[in-house]
Design an enzyme around this catalytic site. Structure first.
Site, PDB file in Angstrom:
ATOM      1  N   SER A 207       0.830  -1.201   0.000  1.00  0.00           N
ATOM      2  CA  SER A 207       0.000   0.000   0.000  1.00  0.00           C
ATOM      3  C   SER A 207       0.872   1.261   0.000  1.00  0.00           C
ATOM      4  CB  SER A 207      -0.968  -0.037   1.177  1.00  0.00           C
ATOM      5  OG  SER A 207      -2.004   0.888   1.028  1.00  0.00           O
TER       6      SER A 207
ATOM      7  N   ASP B 197      -5.735  -3.772  -2.014  1.00  0.00           N
ATOM      8  CA  ASP B 197      -4.664  -3.439  -1.079  1.00  0.00           C
ATOM      9  C   ASP B 197      -4.063  -4.697  -0.452  1.00  0.00           C
ATOM     10  OD1 ASP B 197      -3.228  -2.550   1.257  1.00  0.00           O
ATOM     11  OD2 ASP B 197      -4.357  -0.685   1.171  1.00  0.00           O
TER      12      ASP B 197
END
Length: 330
Positions: free
Chosen positions: A39, A201
């Protein structure tokens, strides 16, 4: 010059603090050989890896990167999501996300282009001690929710998707790793057989992949692998994380959905950090004053985050002893 590998955690806009911590390492002469990120860690790590690959890494560059990130510019709702109240609600409930993520991808691509990096071939390294699929300066963690598994790109492009990693876009991989569930639209990747996978993510499965660059052949590591993590401890500080997910507060909150998403993103790695051999090589930055999704950060708030990371890195290095670490844990 001192060599090291880096593992950078996720944490949304808190990622600015990652640059501060890495700046402390660079100031002490460490040169990152490989970077693993999830991320926000993938976003910062991609620029870090590109700059290192071109021999341009410096503390000044890291500070400039941290101060120049305009997170508010990453918020690009689609036509439906622009409708007040109902639009964001639809983005969450449909799973398409509130924001498209195109602006984030363009920013990453532009940063990498400054270093001549477009595909993973541009970040390939010649290191015969590594498996062939791992000979890249950067690896990012992604959750493939179609296959129900964690994938590491570019390592898994060929094994999982039948694709040539050298031909794959670095910006696309980073975009997938930063697709916060319900916030950014998921990414899509088509395999060589035409099967479409939905990617989100990587923090969904591993927000802090500290073991991703460790040797698996039983031999001692050649140099340290330093981790940098941003999120507070759970469960005591869970309430500090959840309010950051304000776009999900559709009915007043926090909701069970927010609590589940938050725990998924950080719970596994918090437990892992309790292992002494992990904590001993990890720079922990207290960023609890800033929410994961506070995309409207002011310049003073950016400076504070960067400074927090820098001081945490300096404090860590003041007691770090590589020989002692090897003796105790390796």
């Amino acid at each position: 010059m001192k060599q090291a590998d880096l593992v950078l955690s996720g944490g949304g806009v808190k990622g600015i603090a990652l640059a501060g911590a890495v700046s402390a390492l660079v100031s002490k002469g460490y040169v990152p050989q490989r970077v693993s990120g999830t991320s926000a860690g993938a976003l910062v790590g991609a620029v870090l890896a590109a700059a290192t690959h071109r021999g341009d890494l410096s503390s000044a560059l890291l500070e400039d990167l941290a101060m120049s990130i305009d997170y508010s510019g990453f918020l690009d709702p689609g036509p439906v999501e622009r409708i007040p109240v109902l639009g964001p609600a639809w983005g969450v409930l449909s799973g398409d996300g509130i924001y498209r993520g195109d602006a984030l991808r363009r920013w990453v691509a532009a940063q990498l282009a400054d270093y001549g990096v477009e595909t993973f071939a541009d970040l390939a390294i010649d290191d015969p001690q590594l498996p062939p699929e791992q000979r890249y300066r950067l690896v990012v963690t992604v959750a493939d929710v179609t296959l129900g598994q964690l994938v590491r790109l570019p390592w898994d492009y060929e094994r999982v998707y039948g694709l040539n990693p050298d031909e794959q876009s670095v910006a696309d991989a980073v975009r997938a790793s930063t697709a916060i569930p319900f916030f950014f639209r998921p990414a899509t990747l088509a395999s060589s057989a035409g099967r479409a996978s939905t990617l989100v993510d990587g923090g969904l499965l591993s927000n802090f992949p500290i073991d991703s660059l460790d040797r698996i052949d039983g031999k001692p590591p050649r140099w340290p692998t330093f981790g940098v993590t941003l999120l507070p401890n759970l469960p005591a500080d869970n309430e500090q994380v959840i309010p950051a997910l304000r776009p999900l507060h559709l009915l007043g909150g926090p909701t069970l959905l927010e609590q589940v998403v938050t725990t998924i993103l950080v719970g596994r790695d918090q437990a892992y950090l309790n292992q002494p051999w992990v904590g001993a090589r990890t720079i922990r930055i207290d960023t609890s004053e800033v929410g994961v999704l506070d995309f409207d950060l002011s310049q003073p708030e950016k400076e504070t985050l960067y400074g927090d990371g820098l001081r945490a890195g300096e404090a860590f290095l003041s007691t770090w002893d590589w020989t002692e670490y090897l003796t105790r844990f390796r």
